[in-house]
Design a protein around this motif. Sequence first.
Motif: not given
Length: 258
Positions: A102-105, A150-153
């Motif tokens: 959910d954070q990735w979304r 990873a997610l931010y990039s």
Amino acid sequence: MSTASPSDGSLTGLRALVTGGASGIGLATAQTLLAGGAQVACLDLDPAGVTEPLIGIRCDVADDDGVPAAVAEAAKRLGGLDILVNNAGIGAQGTIEDGELDQWRTVFDVNLLGIVRVTRAALPWLRRSTTAAIVNTCSIAATAGLPRRALYSASKGAVSSLTLAMAADHAAEGIRVNCVNPGTVDTPWVQRLLAAAAAPDVEREALRRRQPIGRLVSAQEVAAAIAYLASPAAGATTGTALAVDGGMQGLRLPPPPR
């Protein structure tokens, strides 16, 4: 009606919309555009930091219904739109194993789909401008492998690709699309990260040392790059990523002597 001239690169009379415009890079950009002669509206979750003559409008770029209304309000109050700066974004730390999906979304919903929502809403006004420009705030994280990002990039890599696709799609309409890739910028978000670190001074020194110029980038330096790309002075520039990263992307300096 804009009074800017493509021949002199002036911002005078241009109408600009900046998302995430109440603090950090967004506020610095709004102030830089204003100083150059533009009229500027800022969309932000909390527009309290926006003071006149800047126009502050509350908007969550992740709100499907709220974005078109906020963009329409900005265009109405400005009398049109010539410049869109898609700056709103959120950060994230960790490897690919960290964080719930959910954070990735959520991060993609703000950092990528936020650009989609705002740009879709702004295009009808931009198409009426003779000096239309869109500038997306991307990141060094799109072009360099940074630890625990990873997610931010991934979200900023998508912004980089989207910028190129947008530039191709709208070139024939006279709408230029570029992005800036800041390095580590001394913003309230970075200050919060440092404050939460176990050893803030050590972490800040590490951030400073990884940039070849030996210091963090200032929000005003990024704003100056955005203002250039948004101005008629950059009339032949589209589909470009301008690094404002203290040399992180391209320089490989020897380590300092011990």
